[in-house]
Design a protein around this motif. Structure first.
Motif, PDB file in Angstrom:
ATOM      1  N   PRO A   1       0.845  -1.196   0.000  1.00 48.09           N
ATOM      2  CA  PRO A   1       0.000   0.000   0.000  1.00 48.09           C
ATOM      3  C   PRO A   1       0.882   1.248   0.000  1.00 48.09           C
ATOM      4  O   PRO A   1       1.969   1.258   0.580  1.00 48.09           O
ATOM      5  N   ALA A   2       0.402   2.282  -0.661  1.00 46.21           N
ATOM      6  CA  ALA A   2       1.200   3.520  -0.765  1.00 46.21           C
ATOM      7  C   ALA A   2       1.323   4.197   0.591  1.00 46.21           C
ATOM      8  O   ALA A   2       0.429   4.112   1.427  1.00 46.21           O
ATOM      9  N   ARG A   3       2.472   4.839   0.780  1.00 51.20           N
ATOM     10  CA  ARG A   3       2.691   5.656   1.981  1.00 51.20           C
ATOM     11  C   ARG A   3       3.075   7.057   1.569  1.00 51.20           C
ATOM     12  O   ARG A   3       3.678   7.268   0.519  1.00 51.20           O
ATOM     13  N   ARG A   4       2.746   8.003   2.395  1.00 48.42           N
ATOM     14  CA  ARG A   4       3.033   9.404   2.115  1.00 48.42           C
ATOM     15  C   ARG A   4       4.367   9.799   2.748  1.00 48.42           C
ATOM     16  O   ARG A   4       4.636   9.430   3.898  1.00 48.42           O
ATOM     17  N   LEU A   5       5.208  10.504   2.002  1.00 44.75           N
ATOM     18  CA  LEU A   5       6.426  11.077   2.582  1.00 44.75           C
ATOM     19  C   LEU A   5       6.100  12.500   3.027  1.00 44.75           C
ATOM     20  O   LEU A   5       5.481  13.247   2.276  1.00 44.75           O
ATOM     21  N   VAL A   6       6.525  12.855   4.216  1.00 40.91           N
ATOM     22  CA  VAL A   6       6.327  14.231   4.676  1.00 40.91           C
ATOM     23  C   VAL A   6       7.659  14.955   4.524  1.00 40.91           C
ATOM     24  O   VAL A   6       8.657  14.582   5.129  1.00 40.91           O
ATOM     25  N   SER A   7       7.675  15.973   3.688  1.00 42.04           N
ATOM     26  CA  SER A   7       8.932  16.630   3.340  1.00 42.04           C
ATOM     27  C   SER A   7       8.881  18.139   3.490  1.00 42.04           C
ATOM     28  O   SER A   7       9.861  18.819   3.206  1.00 42.04           O
ATOM     29  N   SER A   8       7.738  18.660   3.906  1.00 39.92           N
ATOM     30  CA  SER A   8       7.617  20.117   4.034  1.00 39.92           C
ATOM     31  C   SER A   8       6.671  20.451   5.175  1.00 39.92           C
ATOM     32  O   SER A   8       5.649  19.768   5.357  1.00 39.92           O
ATOM     33  N   PRO A   9       6.974  21.497   5.955  1.00 38.92           N
ATOM     34  CA  PRO A   9       6.068  21.862   7.046  1.00 38.92           C
ATOM     35  C   PRO A   9       4.851  22.653   6.578  1.00 38.92           C
ATOM     36  O   PRO A   9       3.936  22.872   7.350  1.00 38.92           O
ATOM     37  N   PHE A  10       4.818  23.055   5.297  1.00 37.71           N
ATOM     38  CA  PHE A  10       3.687  23.811   4.761  1.00 37.71           C
ATOM     39  C   PHE A  10       2.592  22.863   4.292  1.00 37.71           C
ATOM     40  O   PHE A  10       2.466  22.599   3.089  1.00 37.71           O
ATOM     41  N   LEU A  11       1.841  22.293   5.201  1.00 36.63           N
ATOM     42  CA  LEU A  11       0.754  21.376   4.849  1.00 36.63           C
ATOM     43  C   LEU A  11       1.278  20.184   4.042  1.00 36.63           C
ATOM     44  O   LEU A  11       0.518  19.499   3.386  1.00 36.63           O
ATOM     45  N   ASN A  12       2.591  19.969   4.073  1.00 33.46           N
ATOM     46  CA  ASN A  12       3.267  18.922   3.290  1.00 33.46           C
ATOM     47  C   ASN A  12       2.915  19.012   1.803  1.00 33.46           C
ATOM     48  O   ASN A  12       2.652  18.004   1.150  1.00 33.46           O
ATOM     49  N   ILE A  13       2.869  20.216   1.279  1.00 37.19           N
ATOM     50  CA  ILE A  13       2.609  20.339  -0.155  1.00 37.19           C
ATOM     51  C   ILE A  13       3.830  20.935  -0.850  1.00 37.19           C
ATOM     52  O   ILE A  13       4.754  21.411  -0.201  1.00 37.19           O
ATOM     53  N   SER A  14       3.778  20.889  -2.170  1.00 41.47           N
ATOM     54  CA  SER A  14       4.809  21.478  -3.010  1.00 41.47           C
ATOM     55  C   SER A  14       6.121  20.718  -2.984  1.00 41.47           C
ATOM     56  O   SER A  14       7.187  21.326  -2.979  1.00 41.47           O
ATOM     57  N   THR A  15       6.083  19.411  -2.975  1.00 40.48           N
ATOM     58  CA  THR A  15       7.304  18.622  -3.153  1.00 40.48           C
ATOM     59  C   THR A  15       7.049  17.600  -4.248  1.00 40.48           C
ATOM     60  O   THR A  15       6.051  16.880  -4.200  1.00 40.48           O
ATOM     61  N   LEU A  16       7.939  17.558  -5.238  1.00 39.67           N
ATOM     62  CA  LEU A  16       7.764  16.663  -6.382  1.00 39.67           C
ATOM     63  C   LEU A  16       9.045  15.876  -6.641  1.00 39.67           C
ATOM     64  O   LEU A  16      10.114  16.243  -6.149  1.00 39.67           O
TER      65      LEU A  16
END
Lengths: 205, 389
Positions: B177-192
């Protein structure tokens, strides 16, 4: 379901309940009604739309809430249901000031304006752990139990991996509580630094 | 008889609890993997399949979806090639899914396109709303498992992206199953993701990522074998550089290439580290043009570099293969993979998002988006490259 998903979705349910009960906070409802209203609000949070519950949309949009947010939301609902604050107001106020300061230390550097990245300190750096330990000990000395509770609970949750993130910052603060903290803290700071007006309130020309 | 605990005992208990928790925090830090070096696998002897120069062009996708983009590929243990990309009615549509196809070394043909993951499946696995899927990148880790990192968006456009991953123990037949990587403190958005992941000497994974919400800059996430983020380091700052491609050259040296999104002149950006990525140089503009497009690079066994890029400042119509003998200081264009077209009247001529790799049989494989309708697959061998360079 993963424990991280359970905690996250419950956190968003608390957020929905806090928002939905906000308009009726001043009503003089009996405790039973208040508990029923809070329960109904939590139930609304799990109503599915297009196969995804309301909390699923919130989680998609804003990710996991920090432990600080969860504690403040739980305290807020406790106050709504019982009429008694879980923590003294001055402790809550100092916690929000600490959150606002932390937000100012974190978010500007996460924008990529500099090579320094305060967010990377949250991946277990000695500097961040030591700074948080000192803050917690100062709060303990000053008997600010809410600050102590938030710091310790965030550390425990971080070590147990209760959120999706592996970064300590995400257990301490999130954009939601940061915006709220800045929103309420700035007027306090402005009032504190504003020089007292000449003459008392009752003076007349 | 009062049952309440004296306040002094409560305070003492609280400080003991604080000290225990923070001792555990220091302990966790103490036993965390430390900063490793790059993993440079020894070149070894490559089998010489053919001394005849060979260069072949195929399509890895067969038009199952109207639009395809952003290919990645990995070699299985049995020597097969598996390619992944995203496809749907158009980029960003709700019907976009991740697709896969396998190249048979016997028939020398690509098999049927199969769905790896749909938006709805990801939504169920991550327990949250997902609006669209995007770039995948694949890796074989030090434990011989396949990893597929990919982008998803819940809110807004690509600048609202987050990174997810799945792992396969059976060469891509089944995925966790897919897992989410958390890479940013801004709602965890804007990482590609776009660039190739790589390995460190301690078996941890280096994942080049980039942000494009407020700033446009690159970073490297270091992940452990379970996909937990151990650390991250910044490659650039400001608003002018995305899609890093990292090429380890030795245990402590690596060069990087980045897509330029800043002011003219529009050039491919390069950067370099001499200390295994603890510090990176400020990106500098090379002499090679870049029309705000992704590039890919590969280190050869002799330390030379290959680079695939759009050789123009204004469009992605062409695709060139560059060769450098001096770690990227100078380049020679050895081949036009997609020559520039004069006729502009037949819709998109885009050739973009290259993915360059070498398989254990010594062959080189280049994948790229061809006119957004197909994933093109170019194979060439060492003899062809020797002749060209």
């Amino acid at each position: 379901m993963l424990l991280t998903s359970v905690l996250s979705l419950l956190g968003h349910a608390l957020l929905v309940a806090a928002l939905l009960t906000w308009p009726v906070r001043q009503r003089n409802w009996p405790r039973g009604w208040r508990a029923a209203a809070a329960g109904a609000a939590v139930a609304v949070a799990f109503v599915p739309y297009d196969g995804v519950p309301v909390v699923g949309y919130l989680r998609g949009a804003i990710g996991d809430l920090s432990i600080t947010s969860l504690l403040l939301l739980a305290a807020s609902l406790f106050y709504f249901m019982t009429g008694r604050p879980l923590f003294p107001p001055h402790e809550r106020r100092i916690l929000l000031v600490a959150v606002a300061v932390a937000a100012l230390l974190l978010y500007p550097f996460a924008l990529g304006l500099t090579y320094f990245d305060s967010y990377s300190l949250g991946f277990g750096s000695y500097l961040m752990i030591t700074a948080l330990l000192l803050l917690t000990l100062v709060a303990w000395l000053a008997r600010l139990w809410l600050v102590v509770l938030c710091a310790v609970a965030a550390c425990v949750a971080y070590m147990a991996g209760l959120l999706e993130s592996n970064n300590l910052w995400d257990y301490l603060i999130d954009p939601l509580v940061s915006v709220y903290a800045l929103f309420v803290t700035v007027p306090w700071v402005m009032a504190a630094i504003r020089p007292p007006r000449a003459g008392g309130a009752g003076d007349t020309c | 008889m009062s049952s309440s605990i004296p306040p002094v005992l409560l305070r003492a208990g609280a400080v003991v609890a604080i000290l225990i928790v923070f001792a555990a925090m220091y302990g966790k830090r103490l036993f965390a993997p430390q900063s490793p070096e790059f993993n440079i696998s020894p070149a070894g002897e490559r089998p010489v399949i053919s001394s005849e120069p060979r260069y072949q062009v195929r399509n890895a996708s067969h038009g199952r979806t109207q639009s395809v983009h952003s290919a990645t590929a990995v070699e299985t243990k049995s020597g097969k090639l598996v390619a992944f990309w995203y496809g749907g009615s158009r980029e960003g549509a709700r019907d976009v899914a991740l697709y896969s196809s396998t190249f048979s070394s016997q028939t020398r043909q690509w098999g049927p396109e199969t769905v790896v993951l749909t938006r709805e499946q990801l939504q169920g696995q991550l327990r949250r709303y997902i609006r669209k899927l995007g770039n995948p990148v694949a890796l074989r880790d030090a434990h011989n498992r396949l990893w597929l990192f990919f982008v998803s968006v819940s809110l807004g456009g690509w600048s609202g992206s987050s990174i997810n991953f799945m792992v396969s123990d059976d060469e891509g037949r089944h995925w966790s199953p897919a897992r989410r990587l958390v890479s940013s403190p801004f709602l965890n958005i804007s990482t590609l993701v776009k660039g190739s992941p790589f390995l460190y000497s301690d078996r941890s994974i280096g994942l080049p990522v980039y942000h494009e919400l407020f700033g446009k800059f690159g970073e490297i996430l270091r992940l452990d074998a379970e996909g937990n983020v151990l650390d991250k380091s910044r490659l650039s700052r400001g608003r002018y550089s995305i899609q890093p491609e990292i090429v380890p050259m030795s245990a402590r040296t690596a060069v990087g290439f980045m897509r330029h999104t800043g002011e003219p002149p529009f050039r491919i950006l390069m950067l370099r580290t001499e200390d295994a990525g603890r510090q990176w140089s400020e990106p500098w503009k090379t002499d090679l043009p870049n029309p705000n497009a992704a590039v890919d690079s590969l280190r050869l066994d002799n330390g030379d570099l290959l680079l695939v890029f759009n050789n123009a400042e204004a469009s992605r119509d062409d695709l060139a293969l560059g060769y450098s003998r001096d770690q990227g200081r100078t380049w020679k264009i050895v081949h036009e993979v997609e020559p520039r077209q004069v006729d502009k009247g037949q819709g998109s001529r885009e050739a973009s998002y290259p993915w360059l790799m070498r398989t254990s049989d010594g062959n080189y494989h280049l994948f790229y988006t061809w006119r957004r309708t197909h994933i093109r697959h170019v194979t060439f061998n060492q003899a062809w490259l020797e002749k060209k360079r």
